[in-house]
Scaffold this active site. Sequence first.
Site: not given
Length: 387
Positions: A79-80
Site C-alpha cells: 500500500h505504501e
Amino acid sequence: MRRFRLGSVFGIPIELDITFLLIIPIFAYLIGSQVVPTANLLNMVWDAQIAPQALASGSTPWILGTIAALGLFVGVVLHELGHSLVALHFGYAIESITLWILGGIASITDMPEDWRQELLIAVAGPFVSILLGVGCYLIFLVLPETFYAGRFVLGYLAILNVALAAFNLLPGFPMDGGRVLRALLARTRSHRRATQIAVTVGKGFALFLGFIGLLGFNIILIGIALFIYVGASSEMQQQLLEDAFKGVSVRKIMTPAEDLDTVAAGTSISELLEQMFRQRHVGYPVVDDGTVVGMITLDDISSVPPVERDAITAADMMETDLKTIATTADIIDALSELQRNKIGRLLVMDTDDELTGMITRTDLTRALSIANQIESTDYANSRQRNS
C-alpha cells in the site's frame, strides 16, 4: 522509537519500528481467536465451504492468525509502495517506508501543491490495496475446497485489504482520504485554504473516532484517533511554515558567524558546562585554529561523570559529522534537514565552504511567531480599513 532496516525496494528503505513487534502478536491472537466465526462469515458471504471445526483444533488457529497478520502487513508495505512509486514518478524523494504499531508510513520529503499530483499519490495506496484484495479473492476461488487453511487466509486477506483501502479513504487528514479531500478542495481554492478545511475535517473525524473508541474501550481506535489529530495539527503547522518562509533564505534568520558563540577544541567539559549555564545555550560549534571541526551539545556531554569533567575536552566528545546547509538555501530546506537528521542546529556555509553562521530550531520558532504576529496585525488592519 528504535528502527531496524529490513532492506529496500526500488531503492526505498523498508524500516521496522520496534512497536511493530508488539502489534503482530496482538493481531495474530485476535485473528486466531476468531477463526470459527470468521470462517462462518466467509461461508455465508462467499460460500467458502470451509469446515470451521477443522481449523479450531490444536495450534492451527494461532498459526493461521500469525500468517494472516503477517500477510496483512505485507499488504500495508505494498500500500505504501503504491504512494511512494507515484511520488517518485513526479520527482519527489522517499526517505523510507516504516512499519509501526498503527500500520505503515511512507516518508515523502515534500508533498506537492499541484492538486492533480497529490490526488494521484493519495489514491495510489488504496488502489494497490483493492488490487491485492481482488487478487487474494481470485486465488481463493481456484483453491481446492478442501484446502480450508489456504481458503481461510486468502478470504480473510481479501476482505482486510479492501477494508484497509476503504478505511484509508475516510476523510481523516492526513490519511489518504484527507489528502484526497485537500486535493479536490485545492482545485478551486488556495493550497493553504484547502489545507485548513481538510485539517478541520480531519480533527473532527479524529474526535469522532476517539469517542467511538472510548465507548467500545477500543485501544486501537483511540490510538488511530490520536495519530490523526496530531498529524492534522502538524500538517497545519507545516503549512504555516511554508507560507511564512517560502522563498526566504537561511541568511535572513541565521545567527551570523561574527555573533556566534563557539568553544575551543581544548575546552574542558567543566568549562563548557559553565559556559552553557552562563550563555544559556545547549550547543556550540567546536573551533580549532579558526576552523570548525565539530559540534557539541548538552546531550553529548551529559554522560560524562563529574570527576572526569576537568580531564575530558570538547574535542573528545564532539560530533565530527557536521550537518550543514548553504547560505542561499530556503528556510524550509533547513527545517527539512533538521527534521530528517533529528538535530537542533545546522551550520550555514557559503560557496567556498566557509562558516557564515548557524541556524537552530529556536531561530525558526521565533521567526514563525513574528511572521504570525505580522500576519495577524495585517489581517486586523485590513478588517479595520474595510469596516
